[in-house]
Design a protein around this motif. Sequence first.
Motif, PDB file in Angstrom:
ATOM      1  N   LYS A   1      34.573  32.134 -11.557  1.00 34.25           N
ATOM      2  CA  LYS A   1      34.241  31.607 -10.233  1.00 34.25           C
ATOM      3  C   LYS A   1      33.604  32.702  -9.376  1.00 34.25           C
ATOM      4  O   LYS A   1      33.987  33.869  -9.464  1.00 34.25           O
ATOM      5  N   PHE A   2      32.664  32.277  -8.515  1.00 33.96           N
ATOM      6  CA  PHE A   2      31.955  33.203  -7.644  1.00 33.96           C
ATOM      7  C   PHE A   2      31.757  32.572  -6.268  1.00 33.96           C
ATOM      8  O   PHE A   2      31.593  31.353  -6.150  1.00 33.96           O
ATOM      9  N   ALA A   3      31.773  33.402  -5.243  1.00 33.37           N
ATOM     10  CA  ALA A   3      31.486  32.939  -3.886  1.00 33.37           C
ATOM     11  C   ALA A   3      29.982  32.877  -3.691  1.00 33.37           C
ATOM     12  O   ALA A   3      29.289  33.879  -3.855  1.00 33.37           O
ATOM     13  N   VAL A   4      29.471  31.691  -3.361  1.00 36.72           N
ATOM     14  CA  VAL A   4      28.046  31.518  -3.061  1.00 36.72           C
ATOM     15  C   VAL A   4      27.818  31.650  -1.563  1.00 36.72           C
ATOM     16  O   VAL A   4      26.954  32.415  -1.112  1.00 36.72           O
ATOM     17  N   SER A   5      28.581  30.908  -0.763  1.00 33.02           N
ATOM     18  CA  SER A   5      28.462  30.999   0.692  1.00 33.02           C
ATOM     19  C   SER A   5      29.756  30.524   1.332  1.00 33.02           C
ATOM     20  O   SER A   5      30.287  29.475   0.953  1.00 33.02           O
ATOM     21  N   ARG A   6      30.226  31.290   2.284  1.00 38.50           N
ATOM     22  CA  ARG A   6      31.381  30.889   3.083  1.00 38.50           C
ATOM     23  C   ARG A   6      31.184  31.408   4.501  1.00 38.50           C
ATOM     24  O   ARG A   6      30.939  32.598   4.709  1.00 38.50           O
ATOM     25  N   ASP A   7      31.267  30.512   5.460  1.00 41.31           N
ATOM     26  CA  ASP A   7      31.161  30.850   6.868  1.00 41.31           C
ATOM     27  C   ASP A   7      32.200  30.012   7.587  1.00 41.31           C
ATOM     28  O   ASP A   7      32.033  28.797   7.724  1.00 41.31           O
ATOM     29  N   ASP A   8      33.284  30.634   8.020  1.00 42.99           N
ATOM     30  CA  ASP A   8      34.421  29.888   8.557  1.00 42.99           C
ATOM     31  C   ASP A   8      34.123  29.201   9.878  1.00 42.99           C
ATOM     32  O   ASP A   8      34.938  28.408  10.366  1.00 42.99           O
ATOM     33  N   GLU A   9      32.954  29.452  10.457  1.00 43.57           N
ATOM     34  CA  GLU A   9      32.537  28.751  11.660  1.00 43.57           C
ATOM     35  C   GLU A   9      31.862  27.424  11.350  1.00 43.57           C
ATOM     36  O   GLU A   9      31.663  26.592  12.238  1.00 43.57           O
ATOM     37  N   TRP A  10      31.506  27.230  10.079  1.00 45.31           N
ATOM     38  CA  TRP A  10      30.722  26.059   9.691  1.00 45.31           C
ATOM     39  C   TRP A  10      31.339  25.365   8.491  1.00 45.31           C
ATOM     40  O   TRP A  10      32.029  25.984   7.675  1.00 45.31           O
TER      41      TRP A  10
ATOM     42  N   THR B   1      44.323  13.821  -0.032  1.00 45.01           N
ATOM     43  CA  THR B   1      44.858  13.354  -1.313  1.00 45.01           C
ATOM     44  C   THR B   1      43.888  12.476  -2.092  1.00 45.01           C
ATOM     45  O   THR B   1      44.136  12.148  -3.235  1.00 45.01           O
ATOM     46  N   TRP B   2      42.768  12.080  -1.483  1.00 45.01           N
ATOM     47  CA  TRP B   2      41.917  11.095  -2.159  1.00 45.01           C
ATOM     48  C   TRP B   2      41.148  11.713  -3.317  1.00 45.01           C
ATOM     49  O   TRP B   2      40.808  11.048  -4.272  1.00 45.01           O
ATOM     50  N   THR B   3      40.865  13.009  -3.251  1.00 50.99           N
ATOM     51  CA  THR B   3      40.190  13.673  -4.365  1.00 50.99           C
ATOM     52  C   THR B   3      40.411  15.175  -4.269  1.00 50.99           C
ATOM     53  O   THR B   3      40.293  15.762  -3.193  1.00 50.99           O
ATOM     54  N   GLN B   4      40.759  15.775  -5.373  1.00 51.17           N
ATOM     55  CA  GLN B   4      41.007  17.223  -5.404  1.00 51.17           C
ATOM     56  C   GLN B   4      40.403  17.911  -6.618  1.00 51.17           C
ATOM     57  O   GLN B   4      40.499  19.128  -6.763  1.00 51.17           O
TER      58      GLN B   4
ATOM     59  N   ASP C   1      37.610  22.891 -11.411  1.00 55.73           N
ATOM     60  CA  ASP C   1      38.284  23.464 -10.244  1.00 55.73           C
ATOM     61  C   ASP C   1      39.172  22.418  -9.600  1.00 55.73           C
ATOM     62  O   ASP C   1      38.967  21.211  -9.769  1.00 55.73           O
ATOM     63  N   PHE C   2      40.161  22.924  -8.846  1.00 58.03           N
ATOM     64  CA  PHE C   2      41.114  22.087  -8.123  1.00 58.03           C
ATOM     65  C   PHE C   2      41.150  22.561  -6.679  1.00 58.03           C
ATOM     66  O   PHE C   2      41.255  23.764  -6.416  1.00 58.03           O
ATOM     67  N   ASP C   3      41.096  21.624  -5.739  1.00 59.96           N
ATOM     68  CA  ASP C   3      41.110  21.946  -4.315  1.00 59.96           C
ATOM     69  C   ASP C   3      42.546  21.880  -3.801  1.00 59.96           C
ATOM     70  O   ASP C   3      43.140  20.807  -3.694  1.00 59.96           O
ATOM     71  N   ARG C   4      43.095  23.043  -3.459  1.00 60.46           N
ATOM     72  CA  ARG C   4      44.497  23.138  -3.034  1.00 60.46           C
ATOM     73  C   ARG C   4      44.701  22.812  -1.568  1.00 60.46           C
ATOM     74  O   ARG C   4      45.841  22.710  -1.104  1.00 60.46           O
ATOM     75  N   SER C   5      43.634  22.647  -0.812  1.00 64.51           N
ATOM     76  CA  SER C   5      43.764  22.423   0.620  1.00 64.51           C
ATOM     77  C   SER C   5      44.436  21.082   0.914  1.00 64.51           C
ATOM     78  O   SER C   5      44.217  20.097   0.197  1.00 64.51           O
ATOM     79  N   PRO C   6      45.251  21.000   1.982  1.00 63.58           N
ATOM     80  CA  PRO C   6      45.804  19.700   2.385  1.00 63.58           C
ATOM     81  C   PRO C   6      44.733  18.754   2.914  1.00 63.58           C
ATOM     82  O   PRO C   6      44.994  17.566   3.052  1.00 63.58           O
TER      83      PRO C   6
ATOM     84  N   VAL D   1      36.927  23.017  -0.243  1.00 67.50           N
ATOM     85  CA  VAL D   1      37.634  23.623   0.882  1.00 67.50           C
ATOM     86  C   VAL D   1      38.569  24.709   0.346  1.00 67.50           C
ATOM     87  O   VAL D   1      38.421  25.879   0.622  1.00 67.50           O
ATOM     88  N   ASP D   2      39.592  24.328  -0.388  1.00 66.71           N
ATOM     89  CA  ASP D   2      40.517  25.221  -1.064  1.00 66.71           C
ATOM     90  C   ASP D   2      41.132  26.243  -0.106  1.00 66.71           C
ATOM     91  O   ASP D   2      41.918  25.868   0.767  1.00 66.71           O
ATOM     92  N   ASP D   3      40.771  27.524  -0.209  1.00 63.34           N
ATOM     93  CA  ASP D   3      41.402  28.564   0.607  1.00 63.34           C
ATOM     94  C   ASP D   3      40.638  28.860   1.891  1.00 63.34           C
ATOM     95  O   ASP D   3      40.944  29.843   2.583  1.00 63.34           O
ATOM     96  N   ALA D   4      39.661  28.039   2.240  1.00 56.64           N
ATOM     97  CA  ALA D   4      38.882  28.225   3.463  1.00 56.64           C
ATOM     98  C   ALA D   4      39.307  27.190   4.507  1.00 56.64           C
ATOM     99  O   ALA D   4      39.830  26.130   4.165  1.00 56.64           O
ATOM    100  N   PRO D   5      39.073  27.477   5.800  1.00 53.01           N
ATOM    101  CA  PRO D   5      39.404  26.485   6.825  1.00 53.01           C
ATOM    102  C   PRO D   5      38.442  25.312   6.831  1.00 53.01           C
ATOM    103  O   PRO D   5      38.784  24.233   7.318  1.00 53.01           O
ATOM    104  N   LYS D   6      37.241  25.524   6.278  1.00 56.02           N
ATOM    105  CA  LYS D   6      36.232  24.468   6.208  1.00 56.02           C
ATOM    106  C   LYS D   6      35.557  24.543   4.849  1.00 56.02           C
ATOM    107  O   LYS D   6      35.916  25.373   4.018  1.00 56.02           O
ATOM    108  N   GLY D   7      34.579  23.674   4.615  1.00 57.08           N
ATOM    109  CA  GLY D   7      33.906  23.662   3.329  1.00 57.08           C
ATOM    110  C   GLY D   7      33.196  24.968   3.032  1.00 57.08           C
ATOM    111  O   GLY D   7      32.632  25.609   3.919  1.00 57.08           O
ATOM    112  N   GLN D   8      33.198  25.363   1.755  1.00 55.41           N
ATOM    113  CA  GLN D   8      32.492  26.553   1.285  1.00 55.41           C
ATOM    114  C   GLN D   8      31.758  26.203   0.001  1.00 55.41           C
ATOM    115  O   GLN D   8      32.071  25.212  -0.675  1.00 55.41           O
ATOM    116  N   ILE D   9      30.774  27.032  -0.361  1.00 55.66           N
ATOM    117  CA  ILE D   9      30.010  26.820  -1.596  1.00 55.66           C
ATOM    118  C   ILE D   9      30.503  27.806  -2.640  1.00 55.66           C
ATOM    119  O   ILE D   9      30.582  29.011  -2.385  1.00 55.66           O
TER     120      ILE D   9
END
Length: 338
Positions: free
Chosen positions: A4-13, A255-258, A286-291, A315-323
């Motif tokens: 896994k690699f981080a492509v883009s993450r900006d917690d403001e967006w 819960t609808w999709t992870q 991958d599995f999305d652990r975010s609530p 989403v996972d470990d970010a407050p919003k969506g990330q790539i």
Amino acid sequence: MIKKFAVSRDDEWYEAWPDVALTVGGKLVCVFSQCTHHGNRSATRLMITESTDRGRTWGNKRPFTELTNGRPYWNCARISRLRDGRLIIVADQITKEREGGGRNYLWIGDAEGTNWTGPIETPLEGIVPDKLCELPSGRWLLSAHSASGQWLRYSDNQGKEWSEPVLVAAQEGLKLCEVSILPLEDGTLMAFLRENSGEGWDCYKAISYDQGESWSGLYRMPLPGCHRPVSGLLQSGRVLITYRFMQGGKGWLGTWTQNFFAALTDQESAKAQERRDQWTRILPVDFDRSPVADLGYSGWVQFEDGEIYVVQYIVDDAPKGQIRGYSLREDDFLIAAE
């Protein structure tokens, strides 16, 4: 082994709905949306970012369109490489509530995605377009969906003129959308479709034998809960489909999709009309652990040495969506028998 690699993450967006292309020179170019939230487009723009080291690191992230406040806004961008090496992006512009009134536009770039021309308006109405699909004949196929079904238009002169709308798929009782059109080696065209009832039903498919001018079907695939399929041919000749797994049932919060899956099959299975005549091997990616989990729109390419590189949002470990990016190989699905 999946990496896994981080492509883009900006917690403001909220960053989501990515796609990726591999240039002639070996660079990865990723496009995605940056917005307030999945369900809030009070501010939206398309973004573009690049990797020169096979997706291990990403840089030169920049806005591809101006920031819009409310409607109209750019929704879901797709990118592909033409046979002559140029890159082409398609995106739908949303003008009405509930993602209605979408019109699709093109941007055409040079071989490395440095300079772009567009947006170029097309007559195709609908939302969440497929990649522009270029056939061996040179014909372009462009497809999007509306309330009345999945539609496409084709062009035999690189977008100067377009056909009248062609219905790919519609059936009462099914909510078919988000097609991925795949040309097989014998010229058959497969259209893999999301079924959006929320019941977790199979991926459906339609078939064309005349370069997209007419379609037959629908046929079920052994891919339950398949949302936003993204299909392509691997160097081996097998078919790879990446998708969000949506299990159905009661959905609340995240819960609808992870789950994000990749499926391997072959061209004969792709063309088969009976579910029992098709095989698939499904790989959890991958599995999305975010609530408030949200994931699964993807794109992928294959390098000359066989490595597959996938992008999707999560989403996972970010407050919003990330790539996020993923490296895998066909051997991750199966080990050849000795």
